[in-house]
Design a protein around this motif. Structure first.
Motif, PDB file in Angstrom:
ATOM      1  N   SER A 157       0.827  -1.198   0.000  1.00 33.62           N
ATOM      2  CA  SER A 157       0.000   0.000   0.000  1.00 33.62           C
ATOM      3  C   SER A 157       0.867   1.256   0.000  1.00 33.62           C
ATOM      4  O   SER A 157       0.599   2.211  -0.740  1.00 33.62           O
ATOM      5  CB  SER A 157      -0.924  -0.004   1.224  1.00 33.62           C
ATOM      6  OG  SER A 157      -1.667   1.181   1.289  1.00 33.62           O
ATOM      7  N   GLU A 158       1.901   1.269   0.811  1.00 37.01           N
ATOM      8  CA  GLU A 158       2.824   2.412   0.869  1.00 37.01           C
ATOM      9  C   GLU A 158       3.498   2.613  -0.478  1.00 37.01           C
ATOM     10  O   GLU A 158       3.634   3.740  -0.968  1.00 37.01           O
ATOM     11  CB  GLU A 158       3.868   2.203   1.966  1.00 37.01           C
ATOM     12  CG  GLU A 158       4.959   3.245   2.028  1.00 37.01           C
ATOM     13  CD  GLU A 158       4.498   4.620   2.489  1.00 37.01           C
ATOM     14  OE1 GLU A 158       5.249   5.583   2.293  1.00 37.01           O
ATOM     15  OE2 GLU A 158       3.393   4.732   3.051  1.00 37.01           O
TER      16      GLU A 158
ATOM     17  N   GLY B  88       4.098   5.751  -5.335  1.00 37.78           N
ATOM     18  CA  GLY B  88       4.109   5.775  -6.797  1.00 37.78           C
ATOM     19  C   GLY B  88       3.142   6.813  -7.344  1.00 37.78           C
ATOM     20  O   GLY B  88       3.462   7.544  -8.286  1.00 37.78           O
ATOM     21  N   ILE B  89       1.962   6.886  -6.765  1.00 37.66           N
ATOM     22  CA  ILE B  89       0.957   7.861  -7.207  1.00 37.66           C
ATOM     23  C   ILE B  89       1.426   9.279  -6.910  1.00 37.66           C
ATOM     24  O   ILE B  89       1.418  10.158  -7.776  1.00 37.66           O
ATOM     25  CB  ILE B  89      -0.404   7.590  -6.536  1.00 37.66           C
ATOM     26  CG1 ILE B  89      -0.997   6.284  -7.057  1.00 37.66           C
ATOM     27  CG2 ILE B  89      -1.366   8.759  -6.769  1.00 37.66           C
ATOM     28  CD1 ILE B  89      -2.184   5.788  -6.258  1.00 37.66           C
ATOM     29  N   VAL B  90       1.847   9.519  -5.695  1.00 37.08           N
ATOM     30  CA  VAL B  90       2.252  10.861  -5.272  1.00 37.08           C
ATOM     31  C   VAL B  90       3.482  11.339  -6.027  1.00 37.08           C
ATOM     32  O   VAL B  90       3.538  12.469  -6.502  1.00 37.08           O
ATOM     33  CB  VAL B  90       2.481  10.898  -3.743  1.00 37.08           C
ATOM     34  CG1 VAL B  90       3.170  12.179  -3.322  1.00 37.08           C
ATOM     35  CG2 VAL B  90       1.169  10.734  -3.013  1.00 37.08           C
TER      36      VAL B  90
ATOM     37  N   SER C 202       1.966  17.981  -9.912  1.00 35.85           N
ATOM     38  CA  SER C 202       1.539  19.038  -8.990  1.00 35.85           C
ATOM     39  C   SER C 202       2.312  18.914  -7.690  1.00 35.85           C
ATOM     40  O   SER C 202       2.715  17.822  -7.289  1.00 35.85           O
ATOM     41  CB  SER C 202       0.046  18.898  -8.687  1.00 35.85           C
ATOM     42  OG  SER C 202      -0.708  19.037  -9.856  1.00 35.85           O
ATOM     43  N   LEU C 203       2.481  20.041  -7.045  1.00 39.31           N
ATOM     44  CA  LEU C 203       3.150  20.083  -5.752  1.00 39.31           C
ATOM     45  C   LEU C 203       2.282  19.416  -4.695  1.00 39.31           C
ATOM     46  O   LEU C 203       1.098  19.742  -4.559  1.00 39.31           O
ATOM     47  CB  LEU C 203       3.410  21.541  -5.367  1.00 39.31           C
ATOM     48  CG  LEU C 203       3.861  21.821  -3.939  1.00 39.31           C
ATOM     49  CD1 LEU C 203       5.280  21.308  -3.724  1.00 39.31           C
ATOM     50  CD2 LEU C 203       3.796  23.306  -3.646  1.00 39.31           C
TER      51      LEU C 203
ATOM     52  N   ALA D  55       7.929  16.358  -7.666  1.00 40.81           N
ATOM     53  CA  ALA D  55       7.622  17.559  -8.448  1.00 40.81           C
ATOM     54  C   ALA D  55       7.930  18.819  -7.642  1.00 40.81           C
ATOM     55  O   ALA D  55       8.471  19.788  -8.168  1.00 40.81           O
ATOM     56  CB  ALA D  55       6.149  17.561  -8.885  1.00 40.81           C
ATOM     57  N   GLY D  56       7.603  18.807  -6.372  1.00 33.89           N
ATOM     58  CA  GLY D  56       7.905  19.946  -5.511  1.00 33.89           C
ATOM     59  C   GLY D  56       9.397  20.157  -5.348  1.00 33.89           C
ATOM     60  O   GLY D  56       9.893  21.283  -5.361  1.00 33.89           O
ATOM     61  N   LYS D  57      10.125  19.062  -5.186  1.00 30.98           N
ATOM     62  CA  LYS D  57      11.587  19.165  -5.050  1.00 30.98           C
ATOM     63  C   LYS D  57      12.204  19.779  -6.299  1.00 30.98           C
ATOM     64  O   LYS D  57      13.089  20.636  -6.218  1.00 30.98           O
ATOM     65  CB  LYS D  57      12.185  17.791  -4.777  1.00 30.98           C
ATOM     66  CG  LYS D  57      11.849  17.250  -3.404  1.00 30.98           C
ATOM     67  CD  LYS D  57      12.393  15.840  -3.225  1.00 30.98           C
ATOM     68  CE  LYS D  57      11.993  15.271  -1.883  1.00 30.98           C
ATOM     69  NZ  LYS D  57      12.452  13.874  -1.723  1.00 30.98           N
TER      70      LYS D  57
END
Length: 168
Positions: free
Chosen positions: A12-13, A18-20, A25-26, A42-44
């Motif tokens: 699950s983690e 993988g999705i995040v 998007s940030l 993406a934020g990094k």
């Protein structure tokens, strides 16, 4: 049973990460002091902090210095504001009105009754619609001319309020 539960949790983690991490998007999570606890890839990339440990980053470092409260007076002078405004340092006013985001417009009639709470207009960053104040202007005109304010009041959309610890 425990080993099976641990395997499912790891799976699950991995799906969640993988999705995040595949999002453009940030996505971030921070504590009440603004210290990051998670920042997706993406934020990094966006903020150029790929090599910085997340727990060493405070989201306030991404806030433009001109947006700090002590610049409000300068902004008001520069833009020749002809109306009063205030900085709600304690956030008591925002809590009392259950403000949700900025800007969040509240219009009262001469009896101090709230008659409008909503958006300025339909403009949004990058949607191509002009900032014209249509919705708020219609409500103000109704009050000034003694007409009822329309019931179609669309909520404001903007940055959420950054509540100080104890105010959330």
């Amino acid at each position: 049973v425990r080993v099976e539960a641990e395997d499912r949790l790891r799976e699950s983690e991995a799906r969640y990460r993988g999705i995040v991490d595949s999002q453009e998007s940030l996505i971030f999570r921070c504590d009440l002091d603004g210290n990051l606890r998670f920042l997706n890839e993406a934020g990094k990339r966006k903020y150029g902090v790929e090599d910085t440990p997340v727990d060493e980053i405070n989201y306030l470092s991404f806030v433009h210095p001109d947006d700090a409260p002590h610049h409000l007076k300068d902004m008001a002078d520069e833009l020749a504001f002809t109306f009063p405004f205030c900085y709600d340092e304690t956030q008591d006013v925002a809590k009392a009105y259950k403000a949700a985001c900025t800007p969040d417009f509240f219009l009262f009639n001469n009896e101090r009754t709230l008659v409008y709470r909503g958006q300025l207009d339909d403009s949004r960053p990058d949607n191509g619609k002009p900032v014209n104040g249509r919705d708020l202007r219609a409500a103000i005109d109704a009050v000034l001319f003694g007409r009822p304010v329309g019931a179609d009041q669309r909520p404001s959309i903007g940055c959420n309020i950054k509540w100080k610890p104890g105010n959330e």
